[in-house]
Design a protein around this motif. Structure first.
Motif, PDB file in Angstrom:
ATOM      1  N   PHE A 233     -23.955 -20.729   5.549  1.00  0.00           N
ATOM      2  CA  PHE A 233     -25.376 -20.798   5.195  1.00  0.00           C
ATOM      3  C   PHE A 233     -25.955 -19.417   4.950  1.00  0.00           C
ATOM      4  O   PHE A 233     -25.523 -18.432   5.570  1.00  0.00           O
ATOM      5  N   SER A 234     -26.946 -19.362   4.066  1.00  0.00           N
ATOM      6  CA  SER A 234     -27.638 -18.098   3.791  1.00  0.00           C
ATOM      7  C   SER A 234     -28.278 -17.582   5.071  1.00  0.00           C
ATOM      8  O   SER A 234     -28.683 -18.366   5.925  1.00  0.00           O
ATOM      9  N   GLY A 235     -28.372 -16.262   5.176  1.00  0.00           N
ATOM     10  CA  GLY A 235     -28.959 -15.652   6.376  1.00  0.00           C
ATOM     11  C   GLY A 235     -27.986 -15.686   7.538  1.00  0.00           C
ATOM     12  O   GLY A 235     -26.821 -16.056   7.396  1.00  0.00           O
ATOM     13  N   LEU A 280     -37.085 -24.036   1.442  1.00  0.00           N
ATOM     14  CA  LEU A 280     -36.851 -23.429   0.131  1.00  0.00           C
ATOM     15  C   LEU A 280     -36.229 -22.038   0.298  1.00  0.00           C
ATOM     16  O   LEU A 280     -36.673 -21.253   1.129  1.00  0.00           O
ATOM     17  N   GLY A 281     -35.194 -21.781  -0.492  1.00  0.00           N
ATOM     18  CA  GLY A 281     -34.546 -20.467  -0.414  1.00  0.00           C
ATOM     19  C   GLY A 281     -33.355 -20.445   0.529  1.00  0.00           C
ATOM     20  O   GLY A 281     -32.612 -19.481   0.551  1.00  0.00           O
ATOM     21  N   PHE A 283     -29.678 -22.095   1.612  1.00  0.00           N
ATOM     22  CA  PHE A 283     -28.630 -22.844   0.921  1.00  0.00           C
ATOM     23  C   PHE A 283     -27.316 -22.599   1.645  1.00  0.00           C
ATOM     24  O   PHE A 283     -27.267 -21.831   2.609  1.00  0.00           O
ATOM     25  N   GLY A 304     -19.971 -21.846  -4.887  1.00  0.00           N
ATOM     26  CA  GLY A 304     -20.320 -20.428  -4.760  1.00  0.00           C
ATOM     27  C   GLY A 304     -19.730 -19.725  -3.574  1.00  0.00           C
ATOM     28  O   GLY A 304     -20.384 -18.887  -2.959  1.00  0.00           O
ATOM     29  N   SER A 322     -16.205 -20.406  -7.456  1.00  0.00           N
ATOM     30  CA  SER A 322     -17.593 -20.366  -7.926  1.00  0.00           C
ATOM     31  C   SER A 322     -18.184 -21.763  -8.019  1.00  0.00           C
ATOM     32  O   SER A 322     -17.467 -22.767  -8.074  1.00  0.00           O
ATOM     33  N   GLY A 323     -19.498 -21.837  -8.050  1.00  0.00           N
ATOM     34  CA  GLY A 323     -20.197 -23.113  -8.139  1.00  0.00           C
ATOM     35  C   GLY A 323     -21.609 -22.933  -7.615  1.00  0.00           C
ATOM     36  O   GLY A 323     -21.879 -21.987  -6.877  1.00  0.00           O
ATOM     37  N   VAL A 324     -22.492 -23.838  -8.017  1.00  0.00           N
ATOM     38  CA  VAL A 324     -23.886 -23.750  -7.572  1.00  0.00           C
ATOM     39  C   VAL A 324     -23.947 -24.041  -6.071  1.00  0.00           C
ATOM     40  O   VAL A 324     -23.289 -24.960  -5.582  1.00  0.00           O
ATOM     41  N   PHE A 325     -24.718 -23.236  -5.347  1.00  0.00           N
ATOM     42  CA  PHE A 325     -24.841 -23.410  -3.895  1.00  0.00           C
ATOM     43  C   PHE A 325     -25.317 -24.813  -3.525  1.00  0.00           C
ATOM     44  O   PHE A 325     -26.038 -25.448  -4.298  1.00  0.00           O
ATOM     45  N   ILE A 328     -29.814 -26.440  -3.320  1.00  0.00           N
ATOM     46  CA  ILE A 328     -30.884 -25.804  -4.090  1.00  0.00           C
ATOM     47  C   ILE A 328     -31.245 -26.542  -5.377  1.00  0.00           C
ATOM     48  O   ILE A 328     -32.278 -26.273  -5.955  1.00  0.00           O
ATOM     49  N   CYS A 329     -30.383 -27.448  -5.823  1.00  0.00           N
ATOM     50  CA  CYS A 329     -30.621 -28.077  -7.120  1.00  0.00           C
ATOM     51  C   CYS A 329     -30.458 -29.574  -7.011  1.00  0.00           C
ATOM     52  O   CYS A 329     -29.545 -30.050  -6.338  1.00  0.00           O
ATOM     53  N   GLU A 332     -26.860 -31.631  -9.025  1.00  0.00           N
ATOM     54  CA  GLU A 332     -25.837 -30.677  -9.448  1.00  0.00           C
ATOM     55  C   GLU A 332     -24.464 -31.357  -9.518  1.00  0.00           C
ATOM     56  O   GLU A 332     -24.117 -32.156  -8.655  1.00  0.00           O
ATOM     57  N   GLU A 356     -15.749  -8.798   2.765  1.00  0.00           N
ATOM     58  CA  GLU A 356     -16.839  -7.821   2.643  1.00  0.00           C
ATOM     59  C   GLU A 356     -16.870  -6.832   3.801  1.00  0.00           C
ATOM     60  O   GLU A 356     -17.763  -5.997   3.876  1.00  0.00           O
TER      61      GLU A 356
END
Lengths: 412, 101
Positions: A233-235, A280-281, A283, A304, A322-325, A328-329, A332, A356
């Protein structure tokens, strides 16, 4: 612990003075009525004078000791927040009392103020070395005494508040950590799955703080197929961790599990589910794969995430992550990718923290670095995951900047 | 993160500079606050001076897109390079965003 007659005793010793009297109009700041001060002084006159100053400082709970041993005993029974101690005492000097108090673990952060007639630099240094927080020169000036006593009591109050907050949060985080570990499959379940499907499976899961935004799971679909999911997850930290619980709820739902054989459909379903749950924001990146040991195939879909590594005797290949998270959409569409996965193959999936991570010189491991590590450790007897992760952690100084999850699956 | 805002007729260009990470969440609000204009007004994110964006930063782009959509503004991104370009490719941002280059 408490010594109830203390408060009347203070009032009696100080006399009929107005306890609300405000010396020089000093702004007393935060209330300190619940704070306790022990005055250690052989002279009754000095005890009385200091008690008066303390009253003016807004401190009402004061107890007295006339000697060093009495002071040490009273620290246990009266539990003061601050001790105001004269350096000259009949049985032992104030320095020794300081030292003895500091040796008690329970009194590590007790505030100790030493009062002394001799104010040479060397004596003051000895006081501080013995554990005093401050030194007051005699004769004691009321304004200075009030300011210093209040400073040390306020400091102690703030430290205690911070410590309590920290302890509470640490306790909560430890519990949350156990809960997060609890939503991943147990080691025994993975071992059983591996044995039944004749696979070697190794998993490394390490949040960068107590809890994090990585999630993984693995389960049997039927006697020839298993499903494996990795998500990030983001964050970081608590918000990301809460999102992992949301994903766990989704993945255990029957209508989601019904799509286990179709990775692209599975990701689309998870994405739609998360879209309705996440702020929102927020993902997730994800990869879901199905290993089919009878058809010798790996089918996966990605959103992604990092590029998975697949390998066999021929060599290594990076697949497309790769791919859309997720989340968020609306609507998809994900793509299924199928690769041969015969006996002798392995699959390595991992969160971005692995590639990373940076060496002390700032160089990022990256995909080329990861492939080198895999080649270096390929023949490690129980699978290369453990030495790879150990190497990565070693180069990055044992510190990961992000949640780290890595799964290695070999078909012997 | 720093940003430069250039307002023209029918178009607001916002150059995002440096690194966008979780720590920039509050500053990003100031970027979103300039999303104003007539219906169809163009908002353009210029990423040519952006060196790095983390997952929280990508989330901010999504918030930007959503804000523009709600205010009936057009929203596009241009100039991404190196690492920023790479993460946007991994996330297939071209499917969700208008990327002009």
């Amino acid at each position: 612990m408490t010594n109830d007659p203390v408060i009347p005793a203070v009032a009696a010793i100080v006399g009929a003075d107005d306890p609300t009297r405000n010396l020089y109009g000093i702004d007393l700041g935060i209330p300190l009525e619940d704070r306790r001060v022990l005055v250690v002084d052989e002279s009754k006159f000095n005890q009385k004078t200091l008690a008066r100053f303390l009253l003016w400082a807004g401190i009402h709970q004061v107890a007295f000791a006339s000697g060093g041993q009495e002071a040490l005993d009273m620290v246990e029974t009266f539990a003061p927040d601050l001790v105001l101690i004269d350096i000259t005492l009949p049985d032992m000097d104030g320095i020794e009392v300081c030292e003895r108090l500091r040796r008690k673990k329970s009194q590590m952060d007790l505030s100790i103020l030493v009062q002394t007639v001799v104010t040479s630099d060397i004596l003051r240094t000895i006081c501080f070395r013995a554990g005093a927080n401050d030194v007051l020169s005699k004769p004691i000036n009321p304004g200075e005494c009030i300011a210093r006593v209040r400073y040390h009591l306020e400091r102690r109050a703030i430290i205690q508040e911070l410590r309590e907050f920290r302890e509470r949060v640490e306790k909560d985080l430890r519990m949350a950590q156990a809960m997060q570990v609890g939503i991943a499959p147990e080691e025994e379940a993975i071992a059983a799955l591996a044995a039944k499907h004749n696979l070697d499976i190794a998993v490394h899961f390490q949040p960068c703080n107590e809890i994090g935004g990585d999630f993984w799971t693995m389960f049997e679909i039927d006697e020839n197929r298993i499903g494996v999911l990795i998500a990030d997850f983001s964050g970081h930290g608590i918000p990301a961790a809460i999102n992992t619980f949301r994903l766990h709820t989704l993945i255990t739902r029957e209508d989601v599990r019904a799509l286990s054989l179709d990775p692209a459909a599975m990701l689309a379903k998870l994405s739609a589910g998360l879209l309705g749950m996440l702020p929102l924001g927020h993902f997730a990146t994800a990869l879901y794969g199905v290993i089919d040991t009878s058809a010798d195939l790996l089918t996966f879909a990605a959103a992604g995430t990092t590029n998975p590594v697949i390998g066999d005797a021929e060599g290594l290949r990076l697949l497309d992550g790769s791919g859309v998270f997720l989340g968020i959409c609306e609507g998809e569409v994900y793509e299924n990718i199928t690769e041969p996965f015969p006996s002798g193959s392995f699959l390595f999936i991992y969160s971005d923290a692995l590639v990373e991570c940076r060496s002390p010189t700032g160089a990022m491991l990256g995909e080329p670095g990861l492939l080198d590590l895999i080649i270096e450790h390929r023949d490690f007897p129980i699978g290369p995951l453990i030495p790879i992760v150990a190497d990565v952690l070693k180069t990055s100084g044992m510190r990961v900047q992000d949640d780290l999850t890595a799964i290695w699956i070999t078909r012997p | 993160m720093n940003f430069d805002i250039e307002k023209k007729t029918g178009k607001t260009e916002i150059a995002l500079i440096g690194r966008i990470t979780f720590a920039d969440h509050d500053d990003f609000r100031n970027v979103i606050n300039v999303f104003e204009g007539e219906e169809g007004h163009e908002i353009v994110f210029d990423l040519s001076r952006l060196d790095f964006v983390d997952s929280s930063g990508l989330g901010m782009f999504i918030i930007a897109r959503d804000t523009a959509r709600k205010k009936k503004l057009s929203f596009s991104i241009r100039g991404a390079r190196n690492d920023v370009m790479r993460v946007m490719q991994v996330a297939k941002f071209h499917k969700m965003f208008t990327i002009v280059d």
